[in-house]
Design a protein around this motif. Sequence first.
Motif, mmCIF file in Angstrom:
data_model
loop_
_atom_site.group_PDB
_atom_site.id
_atom_site.type_symbol
_atom_site.label_atom_id
_atom_site.label_comp_id
_atom_site.label_asym_id
_atom_site.label_seq_id
_atom_site.Cartn_x
_atom_site.Cartn_y
_atom_site.Cartn_z
ATOM 1 N N ASP A 47 0.491 -1.197 -0.350
ATOM 2 C CA ASP A 47 -0.262 0.115 -0.169
ATOM 3 C C ASP A 47 0.565 1.140 0.230
ATOM 4 O O ASP A 47 0.490 2.749 -0.411
ATOM 5 N N ALA A 48 2.197 1.380 0.319
ATOM 6 C CA ALA A 48 2.887 2.608 0.215
ATOM 7 C C ALA A 48 4.918 2.093 -0.226
ATOM 8 O O ALA A 48 4.879 0.796 0.354
ATOM 9 N N ASP A 49 5.566 3.161 -0.293
ATOM 10 C CA ASP A 49 6.626 2.590 -0.865
ATOM 11 C C ASP A 49 7.195 1.950 0.964
ATOM 12 O O ASP A 49 7.549 2.631 1.682
ATOM 13 N N GLN A 50 8.451 1.385 0.401
ATOM 14 C CA GLN A 50 8.813 0.543 2.077
ATOM 15 C C GLN A 50 10.488 0.546 1.080
ATOM 16 O O GLN A 50 10.705 0.191 1.077
ATOM 17 N N PRO A 51 10.862 1.048 2.833
ATOM 18 C CA PRO A 51 10.545 2.298 3.240
ATOM 19 C C PRO A 51 9.853 3.509 3.042
ATOM 20 O O PRO A 51 10.051 3.791 1.957
ATOM 21 N N PRO A 52 9.110 3.954 3.570
ATOM 22 C CA PRO A 52 8.077 5.408 2.639
ATOM 23 C C PRO A 52 9.085 6.788 3.097
ATOM 24 O O PRO A 52 8.875 7.751 2.586
ATOM 25 N N PHE A 53 9.898 6.089 3.227
ATOM 26 C CA PHE A 53 11.347 7.552 3.511
ATOM 27 C C PHE A 53 13.136 6.793 3.814
ATOM 28 O O PHE A 53 12.780 6.093 3.898
ATOM 29 N N PRO A 54 13.436 7.643 2.899
ATOM 30 C CA PRO A 54 14.850 7.411 3.234
ATOM 31 C C PRO A 54 15.311 7.430 4.710
ATOM 32 O O PRO A 54 15.362 7.941 5.945
ATOM 33 N N LYS A 55 16.035 6.222 5.156
ATOM 34 C CA LYS A 55 15.376 5.842 6.677
ATOM 35 C C LYS A 55 17.185 5.504 7.265
ATOM 36 O O LYS A 55 18.284 4.469 6.281
ATOM 37 N N ALA A 56 17.725 5.947 8.163
ATOM 38 C CA ALA A 56 19.140 5.335 8.687
ATOM 39 C C ALA A 56 19.095 3.708 9.825
ATOM 40 O O ALA A 56 17.709 3.497 9.832
ATOM 41 N N MET A 57 20.027 3.243 8.719
ATOM 42 C CA MET A 57 20.534 1.869 9.464
ATOM 43 C C MET A 57 20.898 1.912 10.130
ATOM 44 O O MET A 57 21.257 0.218 10.480
ATOM 45 N N MET A 58 21.635 2.853 10.864
ATOM 46 C CA MET A 58 22.336 2.800 11.648
ATOM 47 C C MET A 58 22.119 3.655 13.452
ATOM 48 O O MET A 58 21.692 4.346 12.425
ATOM 49 N N ASP A 59 22.733 3.783 13.894
ATOM 50 C CA ASP A 59 22.528 4.880 14.883
ATOM 51 C C ASP A 59 23.749 5.747 14.853
ATOM 52 O O ASP A 59 24.998 4.925 14.751
ATOM 53 N N GLY A 60 23.506 7.444 14.559
ATOM 54 C CA GLY A 60 25.101 7.365 14.189
ATOM 55 C C GLY A 60 25.102 9.352 13.915
ATOM 56 O O GLY A 60 23.878 9.550 14.182
ATOM 57 N N GLU A 130 36.312 7.927 10.336
ATOM 58 C CA GLU A 130 36.196 7.156 9.333
ATOM 59 C C GLU A 130 35.308 7.843 7.637
ATOM 60 O O GLU A 130 34.025 8.692 8.421
ATOM 61 N N ALA A 131 35.736 8.100 7.013
ATOM 62 C CA ALA A 131 35.262 8.788 5.868
ATOM 63 C C ALA A 131 33.871 7.440 5.491
ATOM 64 O O ALA A 131 33.928 6.371 6.261
ATOM 65 N N VAL A 132 32.989 7.744 4.718
ATOM 66 C CA VAL A 132 32.092 7.141 4.535
ATOM 67 C C VAL A 132 31.196 7.437 2.737
ATOM 68 O O VAL A 132 31.569 8.432 2.500
ATOM 69 N N ALA A 133 30.951 5.809 2.149
ATOM 70 C CA ALA A 133 30.523 7.021 0.914
ATOM 71 C C ALA A 133 28.987 7.298 0.447
ATOM 72 O O ALA A 133 28.364 6.646 1.932
ATOM 73 N N PRO A 134 28.920 7.760 -0.170
ATOM 74 C CA PRO A 134 27.379 8.373 -0.005
ATOM 75 C C PRO A 134 26.406 7.198 -0.485
ATOM 76 O O PRO A 134 27.111 6.111 -1.032
ATOM 77 N N GLY A 135 25.590 7.158 0.449
ATOM 78 C CA GLY A 135 23.957 6.177 0.526
ATOM 79 C C GLY A 135 24.646 5.681 1.466
ATOM 80 O O GLY A 135 24.138 5.091 1.880
ATOM 81 N N ALA A 136 26.014 5.600 2.688
ATOM 82 C CA ALA A 136 26.321 4.153 3.178
ATOM 83 C C ALA A 136 25.372 4.275 4.534
ATOM 84 O O ALA A 136 24.609 5.669 4.664
ATOM 85 N N ASN A 137 25.076 3.229 5.191
ATOM 86 C CA ASN A 137 23.922 2.920 6.547
ATOM 87 C C ASN A 137 22.329 4.130 5.955
ATOM 88 O O ASN A 137 21.846 4.103 6.288
ATOM 89 N N ILE A 138 21.855 3.921 4.418
ATOM 90 C CA ILE A 138 20.654 4.949 4.056
ATOM 91 C C ILE A 138 20.397 3.476 3.707
ATOM 92 O O ILE A 138 20.861 2.936 2.746
ATOM 93 N N ALA A 139 18.467 3.175 3.623
ATOM 94 C CA ALA A 139 18.123 2.747 2.879
ATOM 95 C C ALA A 139 16.956 4.201 2.661
ATOM 96 O O ALA A 139 16.624 4.677 2.759
ATOM 97 N N PRO A 140 17.090 4.102 0.930
ATOM 98 C CA PRO A 140 16.264 4.899 0.377
ATOM 99 C C PRO A 140 15.505 4.619 0.283
ATOM 100 O O PRO A 140 14.308 3.347 0.804
#
Length: 405
Positions: A47-60, A130-140
């Motif tokens: 009934d909707a996109d999942q996740p419904p918004f770009p969300k953090a996959m880690m605490d940080g 430490e560096a992170v790549a664009p998109g790291a630890n994010i679920a679009p």
Amino acid sequence: MKDSRTNPIPVEEALRIVLQAATSLPIQSVPLSEASGRVLAEEILTDADQPPFPKAMMDGFALRSADLGRLPAELAVVEEIPAGRLPSRGIGPGEASRIMTGAPLPEGADAVQMMERTEPAEGGKVRILEAVAPGANIAPRGQEMRSGDRILFPGDRLTAPRLGLLASVGHPEVSVRRIPAVSLAVTGDELVEAGKIPAPGQIRNSNGPAVAARLRGLGAQVTEMGIVPDRPEALRETIRRGLRDDMLLLSGGVSMGDRDFVEGALEEEGVEILFRKVAIRPGKPAVFGRKGSCLVFGLPGNPVSSLVILEVLAAPALRKMMGHEDPEGRRMEAELVEEVRQHPGRTGYLPGTLSFLGALARVRPIPTRGSADLLAHSRADALFIVPADRSSIGAGERVRVLVLE
Ligand code: AMP
Ligand code: MG
């Protein structure tokens, strides 16, 4: 049809007759708490996109990966975003927001650096180590599912993750097939229940508990009618009661003995017999018939035979009634580890143990004394199939296998 009174019919033909006679049960709507193990009768769309918004996959810290060109980098922490709350603002160059797993990403952020790779810095800042790549630890947004995706189909068995999926796309109730009501009676003057000491000449009823357990495992609602004596009137009375259900199973009394009255009693009660014998080992005397919408199986009395006929013929009927996509159960091919021999003429369903050597499935025969050897059968996790025209299968040959659950 061939006269199966004298000629056993091949297993494949018996299975075809059984599956043709079995029809799927009516559809009903049930809450998820009652849907486990049942078979879906509708198509499910998200009934909707999942996740419904770009969300953090880690605490940080949500940040701009371009800000980490030189390390360590100190960023101003502009807010804290817990799960369940929208960010109140975006982040600009040199800024970061403390973010928890599951929380929506703020505008401007393109990555999350996990807590463990940061440390607090002076003046309400955070030091990113430490560096992170664009998109790291994010679920679009929509990474797992897109709104309107077809995710579950009629015939799917409702496992735990599928029940979770149903909840996640807003289905507190779901359409499933009705649970089949099955009656089970065991016949035999020699039988006593498990709690009794058998008198001379008596044995304990093992088919009742074993067959009932398997039926329940398949998802049926079982009524155990207990032990019925080898008397036609008693059998007929039991059969009359059992015929009210979707399926009636009787064990014993289907061979050629003087006291094998089951088939006759079934016919007296108006059951149309569709076959009487199957070219299978173990389990040749296997009766199948129907009256109205009730399917009837006369299982052989020998404990292994009754479970094999249940697995090979009755279980597919039940699965079809419940709406399963693949009613025949889990089958595979495996390499036979040791030679087996049989008298040709009947298809053998022999006990084995499955193992895997890399990608190769192997099945090891379990030595068995045959249709009464419940102990050997109890050690099997598979039945491997020896075609009727073979008198032996050599070690290393491939065989078809029916996986026991
Ligand atoms: P029948 O098919 O009735 O001739 O039974 C074949 C064999 O299976 C006989 O040795 C029976 O004693 C045995 N048997 C029949 N019913 C059961 C049962 N419910 N539990 C254990 N053994 C059984
Ligand atoms: Mg008997």
